[in-house]
Design a protein around this motif. Structure first.
Motif, PDB file in Angstrom:
ATOM      1  N   LYS A  66      14.293  10.075  -5.637  1.00  0.00           N
ATOM      2  CA  LYS A  66      14.563   9.430  -4.349  1.00  0.00           C
ATOM      3  C   LYS A  66      14.613  10.451  -3.224  1.00  0.00           C
ATOM      4  N   GLN A  67      15.185  11.604  -3.492  1.00  0.00           N
ATOM      5  CA  GLN A  67      15.218  12.669  -2.487  1.00  0.00           C
ATOM      6  C   GLN A  67      13.797  13.100  -2.130  1.00  0.00           C
ATOM      7  N   TRP A  68      12.961  13.281  -3.137  1.00  0.00           N
ATOM      8  CA  TRP A  68      11.584  13.694  -2.900  1.00  0.00           C
ATOM      9  C   TRP A  68      10.836  12.636  -2.096  1.00  0.00           C
ATOM     10  N   ILE A  69      11.049  11.380  -2.441  1.00  0.00           N
ATOM     11  CA  ILE A  69      10.397  10.289  -1.707  1.00  0.00           C
ATOM     12  C   ILE A  69      10.846  10.302  -0.247  1.00  0.00           C
ATOM     13  N   ARG A  70      12.140  10.431  -0.023  1.00  0.00           N
ATOM     14  CA  ARG A  70      12.652  10.470   1.357  1.00  0.00           C
ATOM     15  C   ARG A  70      12.035  11.625   2.143  1.00  0.00           C
ATOM     16  N   GLU A  71      11.993  12.790   1.523  1.00  0.00           N
ATOM     17  CA  GLU A  71      11.464  13.970   2.207  1.00  0.00           C
ATOM     18  C   GLU A  71       9.983  13.828   2.544  1.00  0.00           C
ATOM     19  N   ASN A  72       9.237  13.166   1.690  1.00  0.00           N
ATOM     20  CA  ASN A  72       7.788  13.104   1.856  1.00  0.00           C
ATOM     21  C   ASN A  72       7.255  11.817   2.471  1.00  0.00           C
ATOM     22  N   TYR A  73       8.058  10.761   2.496  1.00  0.00           N
ATOM     23  CA  TYR A  73       7.548   9.467   2.955  1.00  0.00           C
ATOM     24  C   TYR A  73       8.428   8.781   3.992  1.00  0.00           C
ATOM     25  N   LYS A  74       9.423   9.461   4.497  1.00  0.00           N
ATOM     26  CA  LYS A  74      10.319   8.841   5.467  1.00  0.00           C
ATOM     27  C   LYS A  74       9.562   8.361   6.701  1.00  0.00           C
ATOM     28  N   GLU A  75       8.717   9.207   7.251  1.00  0.00           N
ATOM     29  CA  GLU A  75       7.980   8.851   8.466  1.00  0.00           C
ATOM     30  C   GLU A  75       7.055   7.655   8.227  1.00  0.00           C
ATOM     31  N   GLN A  76       6.314   7.672   7.120  1.00  0.00           N
ATOM     32  CA  GLN A  76       5.407   6.556   6.837  1.00  0.00           C
ATOM     33  C   GLN A  76       6.178   5.265   6.613  1.00  0.00           C
ATOM     34  N   TYR A  77       7.342   5.378   5.954  1.00  0.00           N
ATOM     35  CA  TYR A  77       8.168   4.195   5.734  1.00  0.00           C
ATOM     36  C   TYR A  77       8.639   3.608   7.056  1.00  0.00           C
ATOM     37  N   LEU A  78       9.176   4.455   7.926  1.00  0.00           N
ATOM     38  CA  LEU A  78       9.662   3.982   9.212  1.00  0.00           C
ATOM     39  C   LEU A  78       8.542   3.366  10.028  1.00  0.00           C
ATOM     40  N   GLU A  79       7.380   3.979   9.999  1.00  0.00           N
ATOM     41  CA  GLU A  79       6.223   3.447  10.722  1.00  0.00           C
ATOM     42  C   GLU A  79       5.791   2.095  10.151  1.00  0.00           C
ATOM     43  N   ALA A  80       5.744   2.002   8.834  1.00  0.00           N
ATOM     44  CA  ALA A  80       5.312   0.765   8.186  1.00  0.00           C
ATOM     45  C   ALA A  80       6.288  -0.377   8.455  1.00  0.00           C
ATOM     46  N   MET A  81       7.567  -0.053   8.564  1.00  0.00           N
ATOM     47  CA  MET A  81       8.587  -1.084   8.776  1.00  0.00           C
ATOM     48  C   MET A  81       8.824  -1.344  10.274  1.00  0.00           C
ATOM     49  N   GLY A  82       8.065  -0.639  11.113  1.00  0.00           N
ATOM     50  CA  GLY A  82       8.183  -0.865  12.550  1.00  0.00           C
ATOM     51  C   GLY A  82       9.481  -0.367  13.154  1.00  0.00           C
ATOM     52  N   LYS A  83       9.994   0.705  12.595  1.00  0.00           N
ATOM     53  CA  LYS A  83      11.277   1.240  13.089  1.00  0.00           C
ATOM     54  C   LYS A  83      11.064   2.513  13.858  1.00  0.00           C
ATOM     55  N   LYS A  93       0.835  -1.201   0.000  1.00  0.00           N
ATOM     56  CA  LYS A  93       0.000   0.000   0.000  1.00  0.00           C
ATOM     57  C   LYS A  93       0.873   1.255   0.000  1.00  0.00           C
ATOM     58  N   LEU A  94       1.919   1.253   0.818  1.00  0.00           N
ATOM     59  CA  LEU A  94       2.817   2.405   0.864  1.00  0.00           C
ATOM     60  C   LEU A  94       3.507   2.601  -0.483  1.00  0.00           C
ATOM     61  N   ALA A  95       3.980   1.516  -1.083  1.00  0.00           N
ATOM     62  CA  ALA A  95       4.630   1.617  -2.397  1.00  0.00           C
ATOM     63  C   ALA A  95       3.661   2.174  -3.429  1.00  0.00           C
ATOM     64  N   SER A  96       2.433   1.719  -3.394  1.00  0.00           N
ATOM     65  CA  SER A  96       1.419   2.208  -4.324  1.00  0.00           C
ATOM     66  C   SER A  96       1.149   3.702  -4.107  1.00  0.00           C
ATOM     67  N   ASP A  97       1.038   4.103  -2.847  1.00  0.00           N
ATOM     68  CA  ASP A  97       0.807   5.520  -2.524  1.00  0.00           C
ATOM     69  C   ASP A  97       1.976   6.387  -3.002  1.00  0.00           C
ATOM     70  N   ILE A  98       3.188   5.907  -2.785  1.00  0.00           N
ATOM     71  CA  ILE A  98       4.372   6.653  -3.199  1.00  0.00           C
ATOM     72  C   ILE A  98       4.404   6.804  -4.712  1.00  0.00           C
ATOM     73  N   LEU A  99       4.164   5.712  -5.427  1.00  0.00           N
ATOM     74  CA  LEU A  99       4.196   5.785  -6.894  1.00  0.00           C
ATOM     75  C   LEU A  99       3.101   6.694  -7.436  1.00  0.00           C
ATOM     76  N   SER A 100       1.933   6.642  -6.839  1.00  0.00           N
ATOM     77  CA  SER A 100       0.836   7.511  -7.274  1.00  0.00           C
ATOM     78  C   SER A 100       1.192   8.988  -7.057  1.00  0.00           C
ATOM     79  N   ALA A 101       1.729   9.294  -5.897  1.00  0.00           N
ATOM     80  CA  ALA A 101       2.116  10.682  -5.606  1.00  0.00           C
ATOM     81  C   ALA A 101       3.276  11.118  -6.492  1.00  0.00           C
ATOM     82  N   LEU A 102       4.207  10.210  -6.757  1.00  0.00           N
ATOM     83  CA  LEU A 102       5.335  10.524  -7.626  1.00  0.00           C
ATOM     84  C   LEU A 102       4.852  10.830  -9.038  1.00  0.00           C
TER      85      LEU A 102
END
Length: 88
Positions: free
Chosen positions: A71-88, A19-28
């Protein structure tokens, strides 16, 4: 042998990651279609950057730069969701 609970947890984690990957690709795609095309071609379809550049009639450095910016844009906009999704 994994327990039923471990199997269910792993399936849920996979669904969250998809779901996160899909959201990222859609926003990208909405942000910059060229970035989206390059990310999909290089990272999902596993087409070498050289071939993507040739197909688009640009230098390989152009593709590398777009991928870097994407990749920079993805990091800036999705870092928190990624960390949350991966349980970090």
């Amino acid at each position: 042998v994994d327990s039923l609970e471990e199997i269910i947890i792993r399936k849920e984690e996979q669904q969250i990651a998809r779901k996160l990957a899909s959201d990222i690709l859609s926003a990208l795609y909405d942000k910059n279609k060229r970035w989206y095309d390059d990310v999909v071609n290089v990272y999902y379809l596993d087409i070498p950057q050289e071939q993507v550049a040739k197909d688009q009639g640009v230098e390989k450095d152009v593709i590398s730069s777009r991928l870097y910016r994407a990749k920079q844009w993805i990091r800036e906009n999705y870092k928190e969701q990624y960390l949350e999704a991966m349980g970090k």
